[in-house]
Design a protein around this motif. Structure first.
Motif, PDB file in Angstrom:
ATOM      1  N   LYS A  29     -46.995  -8.898  -1.526  1.00 23.18           N
ATOM      2  CA  LYS A  29     -48.162  -8.068  -1.239  1.00 23.18           C
ATOM      3  C   LYS A  29     -49.419  -8.932  -1.232  1.00 23.18           C
ATOM      4  O   LYS A  29     -49.610  -9.771  -2.114  1.00 23.18           O
ATOM      5  N   HIS A  63     -48.667  -1.353   5.689  1.00 26.03           N
ATOM      6  CA  HIS A  63     -47.971  -0.094   5.444  1.00 26.03           C
ATOM      7  C   HIS A  63     -48.996   0.874   4.859  1.00 26.03           C
ATOM      8  O   HIS A  63     -49.355   0.743   3.688  1.00 26.03           O
ATOM      9  N   LYS A  66     -49.683   1.940   1.174  1.00 28.08           N
ATOM     10  CA  LYS A  66     -48.924   1.060   0.291  1.00 28.08           C
ATOM     11  C   LYS A  66     -49.538  -0.331   0.190  1.00 28.08           C
ATOM     12  O   LYS A  66     -49.468  -0.966  -0.852  1.00 28.08           O
TER      13      LYS A  66
END
Length: 77
Positions: A29, A63, A66
């Motif tokens: 991430k 996303h 997210k």
């Protein structure tokens, strides 16, 4: 006279290098827009522009709701 690298390209180049060096790996991430803006001392729109370029080049995937992640198969060269 020194030509200054645009701020968004500093971010693009920095993240690209982290991906190529293996510091960031597929599925990792990425920081939020505001975290990137703070780290690179730029505005939010500059951080957004940098991530847009990285997305277009296939290095990252977003996303909604997210976050933004390193793509599963980022370009090698």
């Amino acid at each position: 006279m020194t030509i200054r690298t645009p701020d968004y390209l500093r971010i693009v180049n920095g993240i690209t290098e982290q991906i190529r060096s293996g510091e960031l790996t597929p599925g990792d991430k990425l920081p939020t827009y505001s975290q990137l803006a703070e780290h690179y001392k730029v505005g939010l729109s500059t951080a957004q522009a940098a991530l847009r370029v990285l997305r277009e080049r296939g290095f990252i995937e977003s996303h909604p709701g997210k976050g933004t992640y390193v793509a599963e198969n980022p370009p090698q060269a």
